[in-house]
Design a protein around this motif. Structure first.
Motif, PDB file in Angstrom:
ATOM      1  N   THR A   1      59.634  85.979  33.893  1.00  0.00           N
ATOM      2  CA  THR A   1      59.481  85.149  32.051  1.00  0.00           C
ATOM      3  C   THR A   1      57.850  85.349  31.803  1.00  0.00           C
ATOM      4  OG1 THR A   1      60.190  83.314  33.001  1.00  0.00           O
ATOM      5  CG2 THR A   1      61.909  85.262  32.054  1.00  0.00           C
TER       6      THR A   1
ATOM      7  N   ARG B   1      53.626  84.469  23.743  1.00  0.00           N
ATOM      8  CA  ARG B   1      54.833  86.079  23.603  1.00  0.00           C
ATOM      9  C   ARG B   1      55.112  86.375  22.434  1.00  0.00           C
ATOM     10  NH1 ARG B   1      59.339  88.101  27.074  1.00  0.00           N
ATOM     11  NH2 ARG B   1      58.824  86.875  28.261  1.00  0.00           N
TER      12      ARG B   1
ATOM     13  N   GLU C   1      55.838  80.562  23.233  1.00  0.00           N
ATOM     14  CA  GLU C   1      56.356  81.366  22.258  1.00  0.00           C
ATOM     15  C   GLU C   1      54.897  81.856  21.021  1.00  0.00           C
ATOM     16  OE1 GLU C   1      60.244  80.530  20.143  1.00  0.00           O
ATOM     17  OE2 GLU C   1      59.067  80.234  18.492  1.00  0.00           O
TER      18      GLU C   1
ATOM     19  N   ASP D   1      60.258  92.050  31.593  1.00  0.00           N
ATOM     20  CA  ASP D   1      60.145  91.575  32.369  1.00  0.00           C
ATOM     21  C   ASP D   1      61.569  91.226  33.163  1.00  0.00           C
ATOM     22  OD1 ASP D   1      58.953  89.395  30.102  1.00  0.00           O
ATOM     23  OD2 ASP D   1      60.861  89.495  29.005  1.00  0.00           O
TER      24      ASP D   1
ATOM     25  N   ASN E   1      54.409  84.581  30.535  1.00  0.00           N
ATOM     26  CA  ASN E   1      53.648  86.156  29.336  1.00  0.00           C
ATOM     27  C   ASN E   1      52.798  86.411  30.427  1.00  0.00           C
ATOM     28  OD1 ASN E   1      55.421  85.356  27.431  1.00  0.00           O
ATOM     29  ND2 ASN E   1      55.089  83.512  26.926  1.00  0.00           N
TER      30      ASN E   1
ATOM     31  N   ASN F   1      54.580  90.694  22.418  1.00  0.00           N
ATOM     32  CA  ASN F   1      55.856  91.373  21.104  1.00  0.00           C
ATOM     33  C   ASN F   1      54.482  92.212  20.476  1.00  0.00           C
ATOM     34  OD1 ASN F   1      58.038  89.109  21.401  1.00  0.00           O
ATOM     35  ND2 ASN F   1      57.548  90.321  22.761  1.00  0.00           N
TER      36      ASN F   1
END
Length: 563
Positions: free
Chosen positions: A417, A506, A503, A519, A419, A510
């Motif tokens: 998980t 991430r 976040e 992941d 990053n 993304n």
């Protein structure tokens, strides 16, 4: 809430211009360090930027606790777009640079653009000076330090240096400070080198006044008097034999989990080579490892446990002096010991040369200068494994640290998980599973039941420590209550800020194409996919591992909705 103070200083090396701007709103919302740098990087680096191009930026930053005299605060942060993973990445270095950085009077320093001439940049409380240093092309970290000391009276503790590996765009090149401390993971040294910057120095007497709670001195006193902690004697290598005993020590390029020579490279072996105490700025804990081998005259700092793994057990080497030499070469050439050691171990696996120390040291130098097979290995395991004919032992392109997730299953989930990729300090979940914490915080290493929320909680907590900025080894001293007092904030609010940092990282990744498929692990864990689903649910993210755009546009409260 207590937060870092000072402006953002932007240095554009393309045209050698500087500007300062007020970023108080970001400081107030994200504390400092990694949090502030992540927010600035997310908003200022183009999502489609080339990590080695002029549009990428490096953000050096400290937090409010660098204004204290508290132990565990001799660290600082660097954030940028990683040439190894292709994602947004923060790296954390100890030593003595942070106090010199704050003395120059800035909360954050951004370096952007690209210089056609090799530069040294000198940041002081009087401004910025650009110095052309073509004579330092290819210079090692120590050679660069010698020149800066002779020419300007600068100490190694004032410098952030790109070694030959950084200049040669080795994808896991580090930025080195205080000779042996590094912004190690993810290749930010290659970013600095790609900008035509050999080194950055910091100096001044303009550190801002930040009101830190008196409890900091209690922590300092406890760190000074805790003489029973094994970390003080042998640093992180103190865990080597135990990790080996429980089957969590990667060996011979991850093909085994126990190493018959662990005792010869572990805590006692390194401790026997330690000849004095070593520490970071203002820290009484003194867990660093100045080491010396009398027979060869080799003198260095370390190795720490991760290097004992990458250049020891994973390379099939049971000679602590060999590991010390690998460590020293990486420091002087400017490379992450974990990624470099894993890349070398991949080559040893391909050639059936485990334990060949002479070849290992030759490969380290070849990598730094991209000579021969070193040019391939400099790309990192994810890009080189096919040609080598070995498995890809990375997550998101970042080579694995130790604390193997095949035994420590929650740490395995945390590797997936993260990053940053396969980095042990992102969640530091292994501390719960060995355990290195009290019984009330410990969990069974087997299985993933109940662990996704704990992984998210640890990721958030560590994001706040990295924003503070506080060393992770403060875990025995810095309780939640003490952290609340130091930062003058409710712990739940701090956790929400940490979640927001995670976040933003991430979301940036993304936008560069990262999703659930990234992941992933190179081994199976029980109920892994359902644990990943639960982790995303805890975070409030989509099932495909992406952040809903509404959570980014919704402001700082969005990330805390499900935490």
């Amino acid at each position: 809430m207590i937060h870092a103070e000072g402006p953002l200083l932007t240095i554009d090396v393309s045209d050698r211009t500087t500007r300062t701007e007020d970023v108080d709103d970001v400081l107030e919302s994200f504390v400092g360090g990694r949090g502030v740098a992540t927010k600035l990087a997310h908003d200022r680096i183009p999502f489609d930027a080339d990590p080695l191009g002029p549009e990428n930026s490096l953000f050096f930053s400290t937090g409010p606790l660098q204004m204290s005299r508290m132990s565990f605060t001799g660290r600082m942060n660097c954030t940028g777009l990683s040439p190894l993973t292709g994602g947004l990445l923060s790296s954390n270095a100890g030593g003595f640079l942070s106090r010199n950085f704050t003395g120059a009077g800035n909360a954050v320093v951004e370096i952007t653009g690209r210089s056609d001439e090799l530069l040294a940049i000198h940041v002081t409380d009087d401004g910025v000076e650009f110095e052309e240093v073509p004579e330092l092309d290819g210079a090692t970290v120590s050679e660069t330090g010698d020149v800066m000391a002779e020419r300007h009276g600068l100490g190694d503790d004032q410098l952030a240096v790109a070694g030959p590996a950084g200049e040669n765009a080795v994808r896991f090149a580090a930025i080195v400070t205080t000779e042996h401390r590094a912004f190690g993971r993810g290749g930010l040294g290659a970013v600095l080198g790609s900008k035509g910057v050999k080194c950055v120095s910091f100096d001044g007497d303009a550190a801002p006044d930040v009101d830190i709670d008196a409890i900091s001195m209690d922590i300092h006193r406890e760190a000074a008097t805790d003489d029973d902690n094994p970390m003080k004697a042998a640093g992180t290598t103190s865990v080597t034999e135990y990790a080996n005993h429980v089957g969590a020590l990667p060996t011979r390029y991850f093909s085994e989990l126990e190493f018959e020579g662990a005792a010869d490279i572990g805590g006692d072996a390194v401790g026997d080579k330690k000849y004095k105490k070593g520490t970071c700025s203002q820290c009484a804990f003194a867990c660093k490892l100045p080491t010396r081998d009398e027979e060869t005259g080799l003198e260095t700092e370390g190795p720490e446990y991760e290097t004992v793994m990458s250049f020891g057990s994973n390379a099939g080497v049971d000679d602590v002096v060999s590991v010390m030499k690998s460590n020293d070469l990486c420091d002087d050439l400017g490379m992450d010991t974990i990624s470099c050691g894993d890349a070398v171990s991949a080559y040893l696996a391909a050639e059936d040369e485990f334990g060949n120390s002479d070849l290992i040291h030759e490969l380290v130098e070849k990598i730094a200068y991209r000579e021969g097979v070193g040019d391939l290995l400099a790309e990192g395991v994810a890009r080189a494994h096919d040609e080598l004919g070995v498995e890809d032992w990375t997550v998101k392109g970042l080579e694995f640290a130790a604390h193997d997730g095949r035994h420590l299953n929650g740490q395995g989930l945390a590797f997936a998980t993260s990053n940053r990729g396969a980095d042990h300090m992102y969640a530091e979940f292994y501390s719960k599973e060995y355990p290195l914490v009290g019984k009330d915080e410990a969990v069974d290493p087997e299985g993933l039941d109940g662990k996704p929320p704990l992984v998210a909680e640890k990721e958030n907590h560590n994001a706040i420590l990295d924003s503070g900025v506080v060393c992770k080894f403060s875990r025995d001293f810095l309780t939640e209550e003490r952290l609340e007092k130091l930062l003058d904030a409710d712990y739940d609010d701090l956790q929400a800020i940490g979640a927001r940092v995670v976040e933003l990282e991430r979301h940036f990744n993304n936008r560069r194409g990262f999703d659930r498929a990234d992941d992933a692990l190179p081994y199976d864990l029980p109920n892994f996919e359902s644990a990943l689903d639960e982790y995303y649910e805890v975070r409030g993210w989509n099932d495909d591992g992406t952040v809903p755009e509404s959570r980014i546009s919704g402001g700082s409260d969005a990330a805390s909705a499900d935490d």
